[in-house]
Design a protein around this motif. Structure first.
Motif, PDB file in Angstrom:
ATOM      1  N   ARG A   1       0.835  -1.205   0.000  1.00 27.16           N
ATOM      2  CA  ARG A   1       0.000   0.000   0.000  1.00 27.16           C
ATOM      3  C   ARG A   1       0.871   1.258   0.000  1.00 27.16           C
ATOM      4  O   ARG A   1       0.589   2.224  -0.716  1.00 27.16           O
TER       5      ARG A   1
ATOM      6  N   ARG B   1       2.540   1.699  -3.456  1.00 25.51           N
ATOM      7  CA  ARG B   1       1.542   2.188  -4.420  1.00 25.51           C
ATOM      8  C   ARG B   1       1.245   3.669  -4.191  1.00 25.51           C
ATOM      9  O   ARG B   1       1.088   4.431  -5.140  1.00 25.51           O
ATOM     10  N   ARG B   2       1.161   4.098  -2.911  1.00 20.13           N
ATOM     11  CA  ARG B   2       0.921   5.514  -2.610  1.00 20.13           C
ATOM     12  C   ARG B   2       2.111   6.365  -3.055  1.00 20.13           C
ATOM     13  O   ARG B   2       1.943   7.432  -3.649  1.00 20.13           O
TER      14      ARG B   2
ATOM     15  N   GLU C   1       4.134   5.713  -5.471  1.00 25.48           N
ATOM     16  CA  GLU C   1       4.054   5.768  -6.931  1.00 25.48           C
ATOM     17  C   GLU C   1       2.974   6.759  -7.355  1.00 25.48           C
ATOM     18  O   GLU C   1       3.212   7.628  -8.202  1.00 25.48           O
ATOM     19  N   ARG C   2       1.792   6.631  -6.779  1.00 25.70           N
ATOM     20  CA  ARG C   2       0.650   7.485  -7.139  1.00 25.70           C
ATOM     21  C   ARG C   2       0.952   8.964  -6.856  1.00 25.70           C
ATOM     22  O   ARG C   2       0.600   9.831  -7.648  1.00 25.70           O
ATOM     23  N   ASP C   3       1.632   9.243  -5.727  1.00 30.62           N
ATOM     24  CA  ASP C   3       1.934  10.627  -5.356  1.00 30.62           C
ATOM     25  C   ASP C   3       3.159  11.189  -6.069  1.00 30.62           C
ATOM     26  O   ASP C   3       3.540  12.334  -5.835  1.00 30.62           O
ATOM     27  N   GLY C   4       3.788  10.387  -6.935  1.00 31.04           N
ATOM     28  CA  GLY C   4       4.879  10.892  -7.764  1.00 31.04           C
ATOM     29  C   GLY C   4       6.256  10.867  -7.122  1.00 31.04           C
ATOM     30  O   GLY C   4       7.201  11.407  -7.684  1.00 31.04           O
TER      31      GLY C   4
END
Length: 184
Positions: free
Chosen positions: A41, A44-45, A47-50
Motif C-alpha cells: 500500500r 503504491r501511494r 508511486e501514485r503521489d509521484g
C-alpha cells in the motif's frame, strides 16, 4: 523546499528501492520491517503521489555499444518562449540525448549525449543539433572516463526535515499526535 510527507518507513522504502528496484514486495517488506500488505500500500501511494517515477534496468553503456558520452553546452538564439519550447520538445525526442537541463550561466541548456563513437557523434551534431535554426553555439565536452553515473539520489536531507518538523511541533507546545504537550 517542496512539502514532503514522507515518514521514516517511506524513506526506508525509497532508499531500498533505489538500491534495488527488483526487490519483491515480500523482500522489501522484510527489509523495512513491515508485513507485505501495508508495504505494498505504501509503495503504491509513493508511486501514485509521484515520489517513485518508475522502474527500469540500468544498462552498461559500453557493453551495449554506447561507449561515447558527450556533455554539451548549448546556446540558443531568441529566447522567446515558443521557440525555446520547440527546441526543448525536439531535444527530448532525440534518443541520443539522455539528459537535458535548462541552466543558467554560459550556456542555456546542458545536454548529455550517448552514441557509439566519434563518427556517430559528428553525425548527430551536424545532422540534428546544428541543423536546428535556434541553435547558436554548441560546446562539446567528451567524457574520457565515467567514474560515477546513475547513482541513487541522496536522501539524508529527508531525515533532517523530519527532525525539524518534530522540533517545530514540540516547540509550539504540541505533541506529534496534535495534543498539548507539557513544558518543563
Amino acid at each position: 523546499m517542496p512539502k514532503l510527507d514522507l515518514d521514516g518507513v517511506d524513506r526506508r522504502i525509497i532508499a531500498e528501492l533505489q538500491a534495488d528496484g527488483r526487490l519483491s514486495n515480500v523482500e522489501l517488506a522484510d527489509k523495512i520491517g513491515l508485513s507485505p500488505s501495508p508495504c505494498l500500500r505504501r509503495v503504491r501511494r509513493l508511486e501514485r503521489d509521484g515520489y517513485i517515477e518508475g522502474y527500469r534496468a540500468a544498462l552498461r553503456r559500453d557493453r551495449i555499444g554506447l561507449g561515447f558520452s558527450v556533455f554539451l553546452g548549448v546556446k540558443i538564439d531568441g529566447h522567446t518562449n515558443e521557440r525555446a519550447l520547440q527546441f526543448e520538445k525536439s531535444v527530448v525526442a532525440m534518443p541520443e540525448i539522455v539528459a537535458c537541463h535548462l541552466v543558467s550561466g554560459e550556456a542555456d541548456y546542458f545536454l548529455e549525449v550517448v552514441v557509439p563513437d566519434l563518427a556517430d557523434y559528428q553525425r548527430f551534431l551536424v545532422d540534428k543539433l546544428l541543423n536546428m535554426p535556434i541553435v547558436r553555439e554548441v560546446r562539446s565536452n567528451i567524457a574520457i572516463q565515467t567514474l560515477k553515473a546513475g547513482a541513487p539520489l541522496p536522501l539524508k536531507h529527508l531525515e533532517k526535515e523530519q527532525a525539524h518538523k518534530r522540533s517545530q511541533t514540540t516547540r509550539h507546545g504540541r505533541t506529534e499526535q496534535g495534543g498539548r504537550g507539557r513544558r518543563r
